[in-house]
Structure formats: C-alpha cells, structure tokens
Design a protein around this motif. Structure first.
Motif, mmCIF file in Angstrom:
data_model
loop_
_atom_site.group_PDB
_atom_site.id
_atom_site.type_symbol
_atom_site.label_atom_id
_atom_site.label_comp_id
_atom_site.label_asym_id
_atom_site.label_seq_id
_atom_site.Cartn_x
_atom_site.Cartn_y
_atom_site.Cartn_z
ATOM 1 N N ASN A 90 -26.462 -8.218 -49.922
ATOM 2 C CA ASN A 90 -26.314 -9.659 -50.556
ATOM 3 C C ASN A 90 -27.054 -9.561 -52.145
ATOM 4 O O ASN A 90 -26.807 -10.057 -52.984
ATOM 5 C CB ASN A 90 -27.021 -10.673 -49.899
ATOM 6 C CG ASN A 90 -26.278 -10.943 -48.623
ATOM 7 O OD1 ASN A 90 -24.677 -10.750 -48.655
ATOM 8 N ND2 ASN A 90 -26.653 -11.256 -47.621
ATOM 9 N N PRO A 171 -18.826 -18.810 -46.550
ATOM 10 C CA PRO A 171 -19.428 -17.463 -46.712
ATOM 11 C C PRO A 171 -18.681 -16.629 -47.634
ATOM 12 O O PRO A 171 -19.258 -15.741 -48.334
ATOM 13 C CB PRO A 171 -19.354 -16.808 -45.264
ATOM 14 C CG PRO A 171 -19.256 -17.997 -44.361
ATOM 15 C CD PRO A 171 -18.551 -19.151 -44.809
ATOM 16 N N SER A 174 -20.096 -18.265 -51.078
ATOM 17 C CA SER A 174 -21.499 -18.694 -51.348
ATOM 18 C C SER A 174 -22.061 -18.101 -52.322
ATOM 19 O O SER A 174 -23.254 -18.529 -52.865
ATOM 20 C CB SER A 174 -22.171 -18.763 -49.944
ATOM 21 O OG SER A 174 -22.176 -17.656 -49.425
ATOM 22 N N SER A 259 -27.785 -18.960 -44.815
ATOM 23 C CA SER A 259 -26.432 -19.495 -44.301
ATOM 24 C C SER A 259 -25.812 -20.200 -45.541
ATOM 25 O O SER A 259 -26.096 -20.376 -46.457
ATOM 26 C CB SER A 259 -26.972 -21.052 -43.435
ATOM 27 O OG SER A 259 -27.551 -21.727 -44.202
ATOM 28 N N ALA A 261 -24.026 -18.139 -42.405
ATOM 29 C CA ALA A 261 -23.619 -16.865 -41.803
ATOM 30 C C ALA A 261 -24.359 -15.697 -42.580
ATOM 31 O O ALA A 261 -23.892 -14.505 -42.667
ATOM 32 C CB ALA A 261 -22.040 -16.414 -41.787
ATOM 33 N N ARG A 262 -25.531 -16.005 -42.726
ATOM 34 C CA ARG A 262 -26.498 -15.169 -43.741
ATOM 35 C C ARG A 262 -25.706 -14.450 -44.895
ATOM 36 O O ARG A 262 -26.011 -13.377 -45.456
ATOM 37 C CB ARG A 262 -26.637 -13.696 -42.700
ATOM 38 C CG ARG A 262 -27.687 -14.149 -41.587
ATOM 39 C CD ARG A 262 -28.043 -12.940 -40.764
ATOM 40 N NE ARG A 262 -28.961 -13.404 -39.704
ATOM 41 C CZ ARG A 262 -30.219 -13.564 -39.468
ATOM 42 N NH1 ARG A 262 -30.788 -13.225 -40.834
ATOM 43 N NH2 ARG A 262 -30.823 -14.180 -38.624
ATOM 44 N N SER A 263 -24.726 -15.177 -45.399
ATOM 45 C CA SER A 263 -24.125 -14.502 -46.695
ATOM 46 C C SER A 263 -24.843 -14.603 -47.848
ATOM 47 O O SER A 263 -24.749 -13.836 -48.934
ATOM 48 C CB SER A 263 -22.701 -15.603 -46.857
ATOM 49 O OG SER A 263 -23.296 -16.979 -47.183
#
Length: 310
Positions: A90, A171, A174, A259, A261-263
């Motif tokens: 990311n 996700p 984002s 968030s 989904a940890r994206s």
C-alpha cells in the motif's frame, strides 16, 4: 649549570605559548556553547534516547509491564507477517502514483505560470495554499468530498452521467482516494520548486535557440527539461522519503487498521497499530527498524539512479 624553573618557562618558544593560548576557549565561545546546551539535551532526550530504546525493545517481547529477551524473533515475526507486506505494498502503491502524477503535473503548471507576465504571485499563493494546510484537516475534508452518497466528487460524476465509485468505502478505490489527497496536498510544493529552477535558467540559452529558429515546444523539450534534471531528482528523493513515512492522512481516513480491509494501511500505520493498539512494543520496534532499512536502501537506489549528490 641547570636552568631554574622560572628560566625554563621563559625559554619556551612563542609558538608553544601561542598554541597553549589557542587551546583555551574564549569567554564568548563558552557562552555560545552554554546556549547550545538546552538544544543538545533536547536532541539526546527526544531523539537519541527513543532511537536506542526502540532498538533495545526490538529484541524483547514486552507489553510495557514485563520483558523477555527473544533475540531476533520480533524481526522474524514482522518479515513473515502478511499484514506487514500488505502495508508495504500500500505504501509503495500510493507513493508511486502520487509522485508519477504530481511531479509532471506540477512541472507543467510551473511552466505555464512562468510563461505569464502578470499574476505569477497570485498563482503561487493559490497553488501553494494546500501545502500549508494541515494534512489532518485536509484528510477530514476529503472524507466528506469523497463520500459515496453526499460527496461533491460523486455528485459531479453523476451529473456527467459517469459511474460513481465508493472511494474510501471500497477497497478497490480507497487507495485512489488517498492518492487524490496526496496529489492535492503536495502539488503546491512541486510547483514552487520547479518554478524556482525555471527562473534560474539563463535567458541567453532561449535567445540563442530562437535565433536558430527553435519553436517554443522545442525550447521547452531541449532546453527547459534537461536543465530541470537536478530538480526532478530532488523531488523524486524527497517525495519517496515522505511517501514511505505516510501516516497522518491514512490514519484519519481509515484508522490504524487502514480500513476498508486494510486497503490503505501503510507501514507507519502498521507500526502504530501494533504498538499503541496491540501493545506489542517489541514487534512495533522491529517493524520500525525494518521500515528504516527499506527507506535507507530505497533512498540509496534513488541517489544512484538520479546521480544526485548530497
């Protein structure tokens, strides 16, 4: 007959006496060192001590109360952690597109501002305003701007008949919401740096090119861009260092877990999540030093590629 002690002192060379005199600090220098002492103590207390303490904690399993020495186990845990490598992905994804969009776009804007004869200061102020805005406040505003139902971006897209993505609630989109915020916040700095270098290029080079019949586009391609190479290298290196340390905006937009989904969880957010919400200070410290090594290696590669000297 041996000379007396007084005679031996008087027989010393003038150079020896001069050197001894120079070894003593004058009174004014001692005063300045006294003024520097509080800053030195601050550096030792708030920079050197946390760095050394973090290094020590990286070899311990601790939640703040009890400690157990476990060697390199924390580093192994981090390096085999899926969420950590997801945060690395990311971080690099957002940083790459932020730099790939902002540097060329900022250079084009700077060239346009440099070409106008009036209103340059107005455009400098307008474009630089986002950079002096707090990134936390900007992130809070972007959370409303990119809201799927009430945001002005989706309202505009719907008005034009285009699809309306979920942005920060999806996700798959984002990261692009964070990239939009990063580009908006950093582009003023890029424009100011590019504009400063553009105005430092010698006007005689353009005059000689015009005499040889070069068009404006040819002057821009073969004079302006080659003379901007050092500026592009500077922006590339400083941009990556800032991108790899990204934390504030992703924390405001997605919390410590990044968030949805940890994206949008970056390396800085991963360290914060493990250290201050999970109280895994050893793992957070190990992740900090791994992130430091990643930034160090990546900066070294950038320096080698760009041939930039510090």
């Amino acid at each position: 007959m041996r000379p007396s002690k007084l005679e031996a002192q008087t027989e010393q060379s003038p150079q020896t006496i001069s050197l001894r005199g120079k070894s003593r600090l004058p009174h004014s220098s001692r005063v300045w060192y006294l003024f520097l002492l509080p800053s030195l103590l601050g550096i030792l207390l708030f920079m050197v001590y946390p760095i050394l303490e973090s290094l020590r904690l990286s070899f311990f399993q601790t939640t703040g109360a009890a400690e157990q020495f476990i060697g390199l186990a924390n580093f192994q845990t981090v390096l085999t952690s899926g969420p950590f490598w997801n945060s690395v992905w990311n971080t690099f994804f957002i940083g790459f597109f932020q730099i790939a969009i902002t540097v060329p776009l900022g250079f084009v804007f700077a060239s346009l501002i440099n070409s106008v004869s009036r209103g340059q200061n107005f455009f400098k102020v307008v474009y630089f305003l986002p950079n002096v805005t707090s990134i936390v406040a900007a992130a809070m505003i972007f959370a409303f701007v990119l809201h799927p139902q009430m945001g002005i971006v989706n309202y505009s897209l719907e008005f034009l008949g285009l699809p309306t993505p979920g942005w920060l609630s999806d996700p798959s989109t984002s990261k692009w919401g964070v990239i939009m915020l990063a580009v908006w916040h950093w582009i003023g700095f890029v424009i100011i740096i590019c504009l400063a270098n553009l105005q430092a290029i010698s006007a005689e080079m353009y005059e000689a090119a015009r005499i040889d019949g070069a068009s404006d586009l040819q002057q821009w391609l073969f004079i302006t861009i080659p003379n901007m190479s050092s500026t592009f290298a500077f922006l590339l290196i400083t941009g990556w260092i800032g991108a790899l340390q990204r934390f504030n905006e992703v924390y405001v937009l997605g919390g410590p877990s990044g968030s949805p989904a940890r994206s949008i969880q970056t390396m800085g957010a991963f360290i914060y999540e493990r250290g201050f919400t999970g109280f895994e200070f050893g793992i957070a410290s190990a992740a900090t030093y791994i992130m430091f090594m990643i930034i160090l290696v990546f900066t070294f590669v950038n320096l080698r590629v760009s041939n930039m000297k510090l």
